[in-house]
Design a protein around this motif. Structure first.
Motif, PDB file in Angstrom:
ATOM      1  N   ILE A   1       0.712  -1.111   0.185  1.00 19.20           N
ATOM      2  CA  ILE A   1      -0.047   0.056  -0.024  1.00 19.20           C
ATOM      3  C   ILE A   1       0.890   1.168  -0.040  1.00 19.20           C
ATOM      4  O   ILE A   1       0.495   2.182  -0.596  1.00 19.20           O
ATOM      5  CB  ILE A   1      -0.824   0.178   1.016  1.00 19.20           C
TER       6      ILE A   1
ATOM      7  N   TYR B   1      -3.585   5.145  -2.750  1.00 21.71           N
ATOM      8  CA  TYR B   1      -4.630   4.354  -1.859  1.00 21.71           C
ATOM      9  C   TYR B   1      -5.322   5.440  -1.044  1.00 21.71           C
ATOM     10  O   TYR B   1      -5.040   5.718   0.067  1.00 21.71           O
ATOM     11  CB  TYR B   1      -4.261   3.319  -1.114  1.00 21.71           C
TER      12      TYR B   1
ATOM     13  N   VAL C   1     -10.446   2.962  -1.951  1.00 15.42           N
ATOM     14  CA  VAL C   1     -11.101   1.960  -0.985  1.00 15.42           C
ATOM     15  C   VAL C   1     -12.472   1.600  -1.515  1.00 15.42           C
ATOM     16  O   VAL C   1     -12.861   0.416  -1.604  1.00 15.42           O
ATOM     17  CB  VAL C   1     -11.075   2.637   0.119  1.00 15.42           C
TER      18      VAL C   1
ATOM     19  N   ALA D   1      -4.225   7.817   8.057  1.00 17.06           N
ATOM     20  CA  ALA D   1      -5.003   6.846   7.453  1.00 17.06           C
ATOM     21  C   ALA D   1      -6.302   6.968   7.803  1.00 17.06           C
ATOM     22  O   ALA D   1      -7.031   7.024   6.971  1.00 17.06           O
ATOM     23  CB  ALA D   1      -4.632   5.558   7.983  1.00 17.06           C
ATOM     24  N   PHE D   2      -6.732   7.025   9.158  1.00 15.12           N
ATOM     25  CA  PHE D   2      -8.113   7.019   9.455  1.00 15.12           C
ATOM     26  C   PHE D   2      -8.666   8.159   9.452  1.00 15.12           C
ATOM     27  O   PHE D   2      -9.972   8.392   9.698  1.00 15.12           O
ATOM     28  CB  PHE D   2      -8.035   5.939  10.744  1.00 15.12           C
TER      29      PHE D   2
ATOM     30  N   TYR E   1      -4.437   6.272   3.208  1.00 17.27           N
ATOM     31  CA  TYR E   1      -3.741   5.026   3.586  1.00 17.27           C
ATOM     32  C   TYR E   1      -2.696   4.985   3.106  1.00 17.27           C
ATOM     33  O   TYR E   1      -1.765   4.163   3.807  1.00 17.27           O
ATOM     34  CB  TYR E   1      -4.663   4.201   3.243  1.00 17.27           C
TER      35      TYR E   1
ATOM     36  N   ILE F   1      -3.573  -0.523   9.419  1.00 20.31           N
ATOM     37  CA  ILE F   1      -4.149  -0.310   8.272  1.00 20.31           C
ATOM     38  C   ILE F   1      -4.317  -1.518   7.394  1.00 20.31           C
ATOM     39  O   ILE F   1      -5.252  -1.770   6.920  1.00 20.31           O
ATOM     40  CB  ILE F   1      -3.099   0.774   7.382  1.00 20.31           C
TER      41      ILE F   1
ATOM     42  N   ARG G   1     -11.789  -6.418   6.914  1.00 17.87           N
ATOM     43  CA  ARG G   1     -12.957  -6.040   5.854  1.00 17.87           C
ATOM     44  C   ARG G   1     -13.007  -7.331   4.919  1.00 17.87           C
ATOM     45  O   ARG G   1     -14.364  -7.476   4.854  1.00 17.87           O
ATOM     46  CB  ARG G   1     -12.888  -4.810   5.403  1.00 17.87           C
TER      47      ARG G   1
END
Lengths: 313, 285
Positions: free
Chosen positions: A48, A53, A58, A275-276, A281, B126, B133
Motif C-alpha cells: 500500500i 490509496y 478503497v 490513515a483513518f 492510507y 491499516i 473487512r
C-alpha cells in the motif's frame, strides 16, 4: 518401538526420518496465525505504501495506481513529517533513558533494604505495571488537571502563584513531559524487577571474594556486577526502545489525538491520523514502513549483540 | 548483596527512600480509587482533598447505568480470555517443537519469532483493517465490527513473545522424563498433554500475563476495527465517553478506570511470583 526410535532427541541429526514432520505439526497453528495476521499484513503494508490509496480507491471509485517511491518523496518533503520523526526519536530516547535510570536505581535500592520496604515498593511498582495504558493516561491527566487536579493545587499551596489553573497540555514541551512521566511510571517496574532479579542471581560468594580481595564498591560494580548484568541490561534497553518508540495510547489519550495543532504527534499517532482521519492510507502505510525500518535496525543491532556475547538462540 | 552488611544509618535512609518512592508510585492509583468513591461535588472542587468523609457509589452507578459498561466489560474479558487460552495452547506446541526437536530452519524460525516481536503492531492497523473487512465479507462473524477482529490479531501478535518466553520452561523439563514416559509406553500425545503440559503450566502463567495485558489494554484495534457495532466495543472505548467538551466527568472516568484496572491487578497479584521467576528465567536464557 523403542524410545530412541520414536523420539528425535536434541542430540540427533536434523531431519531424522522417524517423526520428522512432528515439529512442523506442532508449529502449524502458530505459523498459520503469524503468517496470516502478521506476515501477510506486513506485505500489504509495504504494498500500500507504494500505491495511491485513498478513500476513492478503497470504495472502488478509482483504480489503484502504482506510485513507486512517490509517497515516500511526499513524506520526506513534508516539514511536518520531518518534525514528527525528530520528535518521536527525541521523545523515545528521553523515555528510555528516564525509564532505565529510574528502574536501575530502584533495583539497586531494593537490594539495600529489608523485606518490608522492599515489599511495599514491589507492590506499588506491580500496581503501576498492571495499570492499563488507557487508565494510566486518564489518571495522570486528572492528576495534572488545571483546576481540579491535586498537582496544581499542591503547587499553588506551596506558594507558586503561576500554577493556579495551569494547563500542562497546552504547551508542547510540558505536554510531552507529562506523557513522559506516565510512560516512565508504567514502564520502570519491568526494568526494576528484571534488573533486581539479575542482581539477586549473582552468587554472593563472588561478591564476597571480591570484597575480601579488597575491591572497593565501585570496583565490584565495574569488574563483577556490570559484566554479569550486561545481558539483562541489553534486554531491558532493547525492550524499552521498542516499547517507547511505539507509544500510542498515552499520546492519543493525554494530548487528545496529538496535541494542539498536532504539536505532540509521534510517528504512530501521525500514521493513524493520516490513515483513518484523512483517509490517506498510502501515506499512513509509508509512515508505518519508516517506523518498521527503524525498529528493524534496532532488532538487528540487538541480534548482533546477542551473537557477540555467544548466546545460543 | 545482603542488606546486613550495609551500615545502619545508610540502610535506614535507603528504607525511608524506598517507602517514599513506593508512596509516590502508588499515589496515582490511590487518587483514581479515591476520586471514584468521592461524591460529585468533591471531585469538582477546586481544592481537592486527599481523603473523603462521604464515600459514594454514584460514579460507579453512573458508569454501569448509562453506558452499557457491563457489556463492554464482558467483551473485554471475553477477548482477553480467548487470547490467553488460545495463545497459551498454540505457543506451548510451538515452543515444544523448537526446543525438543532438531530440524531444518529451526534457527531461522527462532530468529523470525524474535524479529516478529519487534514489529510495531500499530503500523499494521491499516492492512489489518482491510484484511478484516475482506474476511468479514467472506466469513460472516469474524470481520470488522466483531470481537473476532480483536481476538485474531492479538492472538497472532502475542505468539512470538509467548513462544520465545516458553522455550526456557520447556527446556527445563529433563529429557530423562521424556524417555521414561516412552519406555512406560506413553504415546507422544499423552506425554505432551499429561506430562509436559502440567510441568510447563507455571511458565504459561507467566507468559499469559503479557498476552492478557496487551489484549486488555488494547485501544487502537478497538478504536479502528469496531466502527459501527458499538455493542461489540471494549472498555477503553467506554472510558472515552466520559470525556466531554463542556467538562470531563472525572468521577465517571475514574470509576470506569478503577473497574478496568482492578481485574489486571488481581491477575498480577495472583501470578506475581511466577512472573518474577519467569522473567528471571527468560532473561537468563
Amino acid at each position: 518401538m523403542t524410545a530412541t526410535g520414536t523420539r528425535v532427541s536434541r542430540a540427533s541429526r536434523p531431519g531424522r526420518r522417524a517423526g520428522a514432520w512432528t515439529p512442523w505439526l506442532y508449529l502449524a497453528p502458530a505459523l498459520v496465525l503469524i503468517g496470516g495476521l502478521l506476515v501477510y499484513p506486513l506485505y500489504q503494508l509495504g504494498l500500500i505504501s507504494f500505491l495511491e490509496y485513498t478513500q476513492a480507491q478503497v470504495s472502488g471509485g478509482e483504480p489503484t495506481s502504482f506510485q513507486g517511491l512517490g509517497n515516500y518523496t511526499e513524506l520526506f518533503g513534508d516539514p511536518q513529517f520531518r518534525q514528527v520523526l525528530l520528535a518521536t526519536v527525541v521523545f523515545a530516547a528521553a523515555c528510555v533513558l528516564a525509564t532505565l535510570a529510574v528502574g536501575c536505581a530502584l533495583a539497586v535500592l531494593l537490594t539495600r533494604v529489608r523485606a518490608l520496604p522492599r515489599l511495599a515498593l514491589m507492590l506499588a511498582a506491580l500496581g503501576a505495571w498492571a495499570t492499563p495504558a488507557v487508565t494510566g493516561s486518564t489518571v495522570w491527566l486528572f492528576l495534572f488537571d488545571p483546576g481540579l487536579g491535586p498537582v496544581d493545587a499542591a503547587l499553588s499551596a506551596l506558594g507558586l502563584s503561576g500554577f493556579e489553573g495551569h494547563s500542562w497540555t497546552y504547551d508542547r514541551y510540558s505536554a510531552f513531559g507529562l506523557v513522559l512521566l506516565e510512560v516512565v511510571w508504567c514502564s520502570f517496574p519491568f526494568v526494576m524487577v528484571t534488573v533486581y532479579a539479575g542482581i539477586r542471581a549473582i552468587p554472593t560468594e563472588v561478591l564476597e571474594a571480591a570484597a575480601l580481595d579488597g575491591a572497593s564498591q565501585w570496583r565490584i560494580w565495574r569488574g563483577v556486577m556490570a559484566p554479569m548484568l550486561r545481558p539483562i541490561l541489553v534486554v531491558v534497553t532493547v525492550q524499552s526502545v521498542i516499547w517507547d518508540f511505539k507509544v500510542f495510547t498515552q499520546i492519543y489519550v493525554m494530548t487528545n489525538g496529538g496535541g494542539i495543532a498536532g504539536q505532540n504527534l509521534t510517528l504512530n499517532v501521525y500514521a493513524y491520523q493520516k490513515a483513518f482521519a484523512s483517509s490517506q492510507y498510502s501515506l499512513g502505510s509509508a509512515i508505518g514502513v519508516v517506523m518498521l525500518l527503524i525498529l528493524l535496525a534496532v532488532t538487528l543491532g540487538y541480534l548482533r549483540l546477542l551473537r557477540r556475547q555467544g548466546e545460543e538462540i | 548483596m545482603s542488606a546486613l552488611r550495609i551500615r545502619r544509618p545508610w540502610r535506614l535512609a535507603a528504607e525511608a527512600a524506598a517507602l517514599l518512592v513506593a508512596a509516590v508510585v502508588a499515589f496515582p492509583l490511590y487518587w483514581m480509587v479515591l476520586a471514584a468513591f468521592k461524591p460529585a461535588d468533591e471531585v469538582q472542587s477546586a481544592e481537592p482533598r486527599p481523603w473523603t468523609l462521604r464515600p459514594s457509589l454514584d460514579a460507579f452507578r453512573r458508569v454501569f447505568d448509562q453506558q452499557d459498561f457491563g457489556r463492554y466489560f464482558l467483551n473485554s474479558l471475553l477477548v482477553a480470555a480467548a487470547v490467553v487460552v488460545a495463545s497459551g495452547l498454540v505457543a506451548f506446541l510451538a515452543a515444544t517443537a523448537v526446543t525438543r526437536f532438531r530440524f531444518r530452519f529451526r534457527t531461522t524460525l527462532l530468529v523470525m519469532f524474535l524479529v516478529a516481536q519487534m514489529v510495531p503492531v500499530e503500523a499494521l492497523t491499516i492492512p489489518l483493517f482491510f484484511l478484516m473487512r475482506d474476511v468479514g465479507d467472506a466469513v460472516p462473524g469474524i470481520g470488522l465490527n466483531t470481537l473476532g477482529s480483536l481476538i485474531l490479531p492479538h492472538l497472532a501478535f502475542s505468539l512470538p513473545f509467548a513462544i520465545w518466553m516458553l522455550r526456557g520452561f520447556v527446556r527445563a523439563v529433563p529429557e530423562a522424563l521424556e524417555e521414561a514416559a516412552y519406555l512406560d509406553g506413553a504415546s507422544r500425545a499423552r506425554f505432551l498433554w499429561q506430562i509436559l503440559f502440567p510441568l510447563v503450566l507455571p511458565g504459561l502463567m507467566a507468559t499469559s500475563v503479557f498476552s492478557f495485558i496487551s489484549t486488555w489494554n488494547d485501544f487502537l484495534f478497538a478504536k479502528s476495527f469496531i466502527i459501527s457495532a458499538t455493542e461489540n466495543s471494549t472498555l477503553p472505548m467506554a472510558l472515552l465517553v466520559f470525556f466531554k467538551d463542556e467538562g470531563n466527568d472525572w468521577g465517571g472516568i475514574m470509576a470506569a478506570s478503577t473497574v478496568m484496572t482492578v481485574p489486571v491487578l488481581v491477575f498480577f497479584v495472583l501470578v506475581q511470583r511466577r512472573l518474577v521467576s519467569g522473567l528471571g528465567g527468560a532473561v537468563k536464557d
